[in-house]
Motif scaffolding. Structure first.
Motif, PDB file in Angstrom:
ATOM      1  N   LEU A 111       0.837  -1.205   0.000  1.00  0.00           N
ATOM      2  CA  LEU A 111       0.000   0.000   0.000  1.00  0.00           C
ATOM      3  C   LEU A 111       0.869   1.251   0.000  1.00  0.00           C
ATOM      4  CD1 LEU A 111      -2.715  -1.115   2.568  1.00  0.00           C
ATOM      5  CD2 LEU A 111      -2.957  -0.954   0.112  1.00  0.00           C
ATOM      6  N   GLU A 138      -4.752   3.327  -2.851  1.00  0.00           N
ATOM      7  CA  GLU A 138      -6.152   3.242  -3.236  1.00  0.00           C
ATOM      8  C   GLU A 138      -6.244   2.812  -4.702  1.00  0.00           C
ATOM      9  OE1 GLU A 138      -7.951   6.991  -2.615  1.00  0.00           O
ATOM     10  OE2 GLU A 138      -7.721   6.978  -0.434  1.00  0.00           O
ATOM     11  N   GLY A 198      -3.100  -4.307 -10.703  1.00  0.00           N
ATOM     12  CA  GLY A 198      -3.956  -3.194 -10.303  1.00  0.00           C
ATOM     13  C   GLY A 198      -4.387  -2.340 -11.488  1.00  0.00           C
ATOM     14  N   ALA A 228     -11.621   0.031   4.189  1.00  0.00           N
ATOM     15  CA  ALA A 228     -11.161  -0.586   2.945  1.00  0.00           C
ATOM     16  C   ALA A 228     -10.328  -1.814   3.270  1.00  0.00           C
ATOM     17  CB  ALA A 228     -10.339   0.406   2.121  1.00  0.00           C
ATOM     18  N   ARG A 232      -7.567  -4.467   1.377  1.00  0.00           N
ATOM     19  CA  ARG A 232      -6.734  -4.852   0.229  1.00  0.00           C
ATOM     20  C   ARG A 232      -6.372  -6.319   0.417  1.00  0.00           C
ATOM     21  NH1 ARG A 232      -3.139  -2.098  -2.847  1.00  0.00           N
ATOM     22  NH2 ARG A 232      -4.828  -0.584  -2.916  1.00  0.00           N
ATOM     23  N   ASN A 264     -12.372  -2.724  -6.533  1.00  0.00           N
ATOM     24  CA  ASN A 264     -11.241  -2.376  -7.394  1.00  0.00           C
ATOM     25  C   ASN A 264     -11.273  -0.918  -7.821  1.00  0.00           C
ATOM     26  OD1 ASN A 264     -10.496  -5.048  -7.178  1.00  0.00           O
ATOM     27  ND2 ASN A 264     -11.378  -5.657  -9.123  1.00  0.00           N
ATOM     28  N   ASP A 284      -9.490  -5.227  -4.212  1.00  0.00           N
ATOM     29  CA  ASP A 284      -9.644  -4.116  -3.268  1.00  0.00           C
ATOM     30  C   ASP A 284     -11.132  -3.793  -3.127  1.00  0.00           C
ATOM     31  OD1 ASP A 284      -7.935  -1.606  -2.051  1.00  0.00           O
ATOM     32  OD2 ASP A 284      -9.849  -0.929  -2.847  1.00  0.00           O
ATOM     33  N   THR A 313     -13.844  -1.158  -0.906  1.00  0.00           N
ATOM     34  CA  THR A 313     -14.048  -0.078   0.071  1.00  0.00           C
ATOM     35  C   THR A 313     -15.525  -0.007   0.440  1.00  0.00           C
ATOM     36  OG1 THR A 313     -14.397   1.612  -1.632  1.00  0.00           O
ATOM     37  CG2 THR A 313     -12.140   1.269  -0.865  1.00  0.00           C
TER      38      THR A 313
END
Length: 550
Positions: free
Chosen positions: A316, A341, A405, A475, A477, A504, A532, A534
């Protein structure tokens, strides 16, 4: 609190043991259950019992029946009744010198209307009934007590304890209102005894103020006398000191004249030598300083790249993809990507080292520059950020993560459907769910917070409640991409309002609410890789567990 046992649910739970029966429930059993429900209708307001009140005017509605074949019949009806007080009812306003100051809110013989429901059936030859009061204002509302409750404006959970005219503490109420006989010794607000007590308190307060004023006057006079004496003593010491200084200055003037002549000669000789040495030292110091300042940027010169990390580690962090260093200007520029993020943010950066050896990092994303200082082979900031070189293995892992990502973050956005499950449906649905945990790093209030990790363990046995609201975001990950058919959010004993879930950084689902003791399932394509997620609470949200539906 309110007595909230539902007779419908209680009887339904016994449906498999109900025996057949005819006619309505016995009136004595119904009356006993209704009486108990009235006594316990609102124990936060008042604890009623046969000593301080009686239940009168019980009226039942028409019995409604529902047959369960050979298993029996369920009976339900509504009822009304009145709680008649056997003595005055009062509220404590304060405790004054050991006596309770009380306000009478209801007189002996006053009646309070109560309504509710009753239901049950006959199980194994015995009537099983239950009754409960219904509060139209909600579980925490005043309900039938509102007219009495409004007689005490700004009623709080506690009241002050006053001793000798000053507040010495506070006491909490078990109930808002109690029988007057329970509050002895007491003084009724507005009574002659109350007026006398207040007059005496005012007289004591006035006498105390006058005594305090006299003490203050005496202290001021004493202080003024002390200040005058100290001033006179200081003036005498100053006069003596000035005489001594004048004498010493005259003696020193002669010594100084003789020394100046000798000093001038030696100074001229030393000036030339100092000039030469100074020029040599300045040149050497400048070269050493430049080399020392250039070494500050050593972590940015790694052949395998550099990373900026905070409390959440490399996954991160921010990867500096390249770095161009200007040795003469002690500056650097390059490209970077922020992995905290999704979708990942790519940006350019610049940095420079000042004369104190402080490295300032500036991002094209905006914000104030971040100051770093050398710490071994790394650069560290007071804000908790660290700039360090990447090992070759870490560089390969970061490149794989960045590629993953970017691919997931550039997908076409999906609007995800949400299925809402109420409390009753949840009882049948939850045991059928196959859940797996969303294992990874959890960010709460923009900080890594391992205390929130159990929320994502998919533990259906957990009843611990997690709450967030007002735009707060949780969030997660994942350590590895995962896939499934949905994301399940299990509600708590409190209903939740709007929650926005983003996968994502691209695919969104808006959840208007989560029912009390129910849940929601966010449908996701089973070929969607989830890295990911959130959870932004635009309203007020509570949950017991969150898991991936297989």
């Amino acid at each position: 609190m309110f007595r909230t046992v539902s007779p419908i649910v209680a009887v339904a739970a016994l449906s498999f043991t109900l025996a057949g029966c005819g006619g309505g429930p016995p009136s004595d059993v119904v009356t006993a259950e209704v009486t108990d429900a009235v006594y316990n209708a609102n124990t936060a307001m008042f604890i009623a019992n046969k000593d301080n009140a009686e239940v009168v005017s019980i009226k039942l509605g028409k019995w409604e029946t529902e047959k369960f074949g050979d298993m029996g019949t369920l009976y339900q009806t509504t009822w009304t009744a009145k709680l008649r007080f056997k003595e005055p009812i009062a509220c404590i306003l304060a405790e004054y010198d050991g006596k309770n100051i009380v306000k009478i809110v209801a007189e002996k013989g006053d009646e309070l209307p109560v309504e509710g429901r009753c239901g049950g059936g006959k199980a194994n030859g015995k009537w099983e009934l239950g009754a409960n009061a219904v509060n139209k204002d909600g579980i925490m509302g005043a309900g039938a007590w509102k007219a009495i409750y409004d007689k005490v404006p700004d009623l709080k959970m506690g009241y002050p304890v006053i001793s000798n005219g000053m507040q010495s503490g506070a006491k909490f109420r078990n109930q808002n209102f109690e029988p007057l006989s329970k509050l002895k010794p007491y003084v009724i607000e507005g009574s002659e005894e109350f007026k006398k007590m207040m007059a005496e308190a005012e007289a004591r307060a006035k006498k105390a103020q006058e005594a305090a004023a006299e003490r203050a006057r005496i202290q001021r006079e004493q202080l003024q006398a002390q200040q005058l004496q100290r001033q006179q003593e200081a003036e005498e010491r100053q006069r003596q000191y000035q005489e001594q200084v004048a004498r010493q200055q005259a003696e020193a003037a002669e010594r100084q004249r003789l020394a100046q002549e000798e000093y001038a000669r030696k100074q001229a000789e030393a000036a030339e030598a100092a000039r030469i040495a100074r020029e040599e030292a300045i040149a050497k110091a400048a070269a050493e300083k430049h080399a020392r300042l250039l070494a500050v940027m050593k972590p940015l010169q790694s052949a395998t790249g550099t990373i900026i990390t905070a409390e959440a580690g490399q996954s991160l962090g921010t990867v500096l993809l390249d770095a161009t260093i200007d040795e003469e200007k002690l500056s650097v520029a390059g490209n970077a990507i922020n992995l905290r993020e999704m979708p990942f943010k790519e940006f350019t950066y610049t940095g420079s080292v000042d004369d104190r050896g402080t490295f300032s990092f500036r991002s094209s994303l905006g914000g104030e520059p971040v100051a770093y200082n050398a710490s071994g082979e790394k650069l560290a900031s007071r804000a908790g950020f660290t700039i360090s070189p990447l090992a070759q293995a870490d560089r390969s892992r970061m490149e794989s993560l960045i590629a993953l990502g970017k691919r997931l973050g550039s997908a076409a956005p999906l609007s995800l459907a949400v299925e809402t499950i109420d409390a009753e449906a949840a009882k049948a649905r939850e045991p059928q769910l196959r859940l797996s945990g969303l294992n990874g790093q959890v960010i709460y209030r923009n900080r890594l917070d391992t205390r929130v990790n159990p929320l994502f363990a998919a533990d259906m046995a957990s009843n611990r409640s997690y709450a967030w609201k007002g735009g707060e975001t949780i969030a997660v990950r994942l350590a590895e991409p995962a896939s499934g058919t949905g994301i399940f959010i299990r509600g708590t004993s409190a209903a939740s309002t709007e929650l926005i879930v983003t996968i994502n950084g691209v695919h969104k689902a808006t959840i208007p609410s989560i029912p009390k003791l129910g849940g929601v399932i966010i449908a996701v394509p089973n070929n969607l890789e989830i890295l990911d997620v959130t959870f932004q609470a635009t309203g007020s949200v509570t949950a017991r567990t969150i898991g991936l539906v297989k």
